[in-house]
Motif scaffolding. Sequence first.
Motif, PDB file in Angstrom:
ATOM      1  N   SER A 138      23.561  41.983  32.259  1.00  0.00           N
ATOM      2  CA  SER A 138      24.612  42.951  32.587  1.00  0.00           C
ATOM      3  C   SER A 138      25.577  42.392  33.620  1.00  0.00           C
ATOM      4  O   SER A 138      26.789  42.614  33.531  1.00  0.00           O
ATOM      5  N   SER A 139      25.096  41.645  34.615  1.00  0.00           N
ATOM      6  CA  SER A 139      25.999  41.055  35.605  1.00  0.00           C
ATOM      7  C   SER A 139      26.869  39.979  34.968  1.00  0.00           C
ATOM      8  O   SER A 139      28.044  39.828  35.323  1.00  0.00           O
ATOM      9  N   CYS A 140      26.342  39.208  34.028  1.00  0.00           N
ATOM     10  CA  CYS A 140      27.144  38.212  33.323  1.00  0.00           C
ATOM     11  C   CYS A 140      28.222  38.881  32.480  1.00  0.00           C
ATOM     12  O   CYS A 140      29.367  38.415  32.434  1.00  0.00           O
ATOM     13  N   ALA A 141      27.894  39.975  31.835  1.00  0.00           N
ATOM     14  CA  ALA A 141      28.879  40.699  31.033  1.00  0.00           C
ATOM     15  C   ALA A 141      29.986  41.260  31.916  1.00  0.00           C
ATOM     16  O   ALA A 141      31.170  41.199  31.560  1.00  0.00           O
ATOM     17  N   ALA A 142      29.626  41.768  33.078  1.00  0.00           N
ATOM     18  CA  ALA A 142      30.632  42.281  34.006  1.00  0.00           C
ATOM     19  C   ALA A 142      31.524  41.154  34.501  1.00  0.00           C
ATOM     20  O   ALA A 142      32.743  41.313  34.664  1.00  0.00           O
ATOM     21  N   GLY A 143      30.967  39.994  34.772  1.00  0.00           N
ATOM     22  CA  GLY A 143      31.762  38.841  35.206  1.00  0.00           C
ATOM     23  C   GLY A 143      32.732  38.387  34.139  1.00  0.00           C
ATOM     24  O   GLY A 143      33.892  38.056  34.435  1.00  0.00           O
ATOM     25  N   VAL A 144      32.311  38.362  32.886  1.00  0.00           N
ATOM     26  CA  VAL A 144      33.190  37.964  31.785  1.00  0.00           C
ATOM     27  C   VAL A 144      34.329  38.965  31.636  1.00  0.00           C
ATOM     28  O   VAL A 144      35.493  38.582  31.456  1.00  0.00           O
ATOM     29  N   TRP A 145      34.041  40.254  31.719  1.00  0.00           N
ATOM     30  CA  TRP A 145      35.090  41.269  31.610  1.00  0.00           C
ATOM     31  C   TRP A 145      36.084  41.134  32.759  1.00  0.00           C
ATOM     32  O   TRP A 145      37.292  41.232  32.557  1.00  0.00           O
ATOM     33  N   TRP A 195      36.791  38.420  34.468  1.00  0.00           N
ATOM     34  CA  TRP A 195      37.564  37.196  34.291  1.00  0.00           C
ATOM     35  C   TRP A 195      38.661  37.408  33.245  1.00  0.00           C
ATOM     36  O   TRP A 195      39.782  36.938  33.414  1.00  0.00           O
ATOM     37  N   ALA A 196      38.377  38.149  32.193  1.00  0.00           N
ATOM     38  CA  ALA A 196      39.361  38.405  31.152  1.00  0.00           C
ATOM     39  C   ALA A 196      40.467  39.335  31.639  1.00  0.00           C
ATOM     40  O   ALA A 196      41.625  39.198  31.257  1.00  0.00           O
ATOM     41  N   ASN A 197      40.137  40.266  32.499  1.00  0.00           N
ATOM     42  CA  ASN A 197      41.120  41.243  33.001  1.00  0.00           C
ATOM     43  C   ASN A 197      41.545  40.959  34.438  1.00  0.00           C
ATOM     44  O   ASN A 197      41.999  41.860  35.132  1.00  0.00           O
ATOM     45  N   LEU A 198      41.431  39.732  34.876  1.00  0.00           N
ATOM     46  CA  LEU A 198      41.738  39.375  36.265  1.00  0.00           C
ATOM     47  C   LEU A 198      43.206  39.605  36.576  1.00  0.00           C
ATOM     48  O   LEU A 198      43.544  40.063  37.669  1.00  0.00           O
ATOM     49  N   GLU A 199      44.086  39.320  35.649  1.00  0.00           N
ATOM     50  CA  GLU A 199      45.515  39.500  35.894  1.00  0.00           C
ATOM     51  C   GLU A 199      45.850  40.966  36.123  1.00  0.00           C
ATOM     52  O   GLU A 199      46.649  41.299  36.987  1.00  0.00           O
ATOM     53  N   ALA A 200      45.256  41.839  35.363  1.00  0.00           N
ATOM     54  CA  ALA A 200      45.536  43.271  35.516  1.00  0.00           C
ATOM     55  C   ALA A 200      44.986  43.799  36.836  1.00  0.00           C
ATOM     56  O   ALA A 200      45.588  44.672  37.460  1.00  0.00           O
TER      57      ALA A 200
END
Length: 172
Positions: A35-42, A44-49
Motif C-alpha cells: 500500500s505504501s508503494c502504491a501511494a508513492g507511485v500515485w 509521483w504520477a501526480n506530483l505536478e498537480a
Amino acid sequence: MDLIDQAAASDLRPLLRGPSRRILPVVVLPLVLVSSCAAGVWLWANLEAVVEKPEARDVASTMSLSLEDRAALFEINWAQQKTGDEIAVLNSRINALRDDLKGILDQITMLTSRIDSLQSLTPVPSAASEPPLSPARAASSVARKRFGRSKPQGPVSVGGAPVIAGPKTAEP
C-alpha cells in the motif's frame, strides 16, 4: 476425567495461540509495504498537480480575460493589498493600546492596594473623641442661626451680573 480434560485443554491453548501470532506479521507487513508503494507511485504520477503553484493557474486564467477585466482584477488585488497593510497597522496600534491599558491597570491595582493598606493602618476617628464646643462658641453659633445673615439694602445682583442703577423716580 477432569484432570485429563484440564491437561488436554492446557496443551491445546498454546498450540492455538502460537500460529496466529506468527501469521499476523507475515500478512500485515507485506500489505503495508504494498500500500505504501502504491501511494508513492500515485504521488509521483501526480506530483505536478500537488506541487503546482496557485499563481501559475491564476496567470493562465488571466491571459484569457479582456483588458478591462484584467485592469479590474489588478485594481481589486491592489485594494486587497492596501487593505491588508491598513489592517496590519491597525493591529499594531491595537496591540500598543492593549499594552498601555495593561500598564494603567497595573498602576490602578498598585494604588488600590496602597489605599487599602493605608486605610487599614489609620484608625477611623469617632464622634465621641471630638472635644465638645465651648459654651461661648455654642451660643454664638445659635445666635447666628437665629438671626441669620443681614440682608443687603438696594438692588441685588443675580448670578454675578453687575447691577446698573437706573434713574430714580419721585415717589407720590
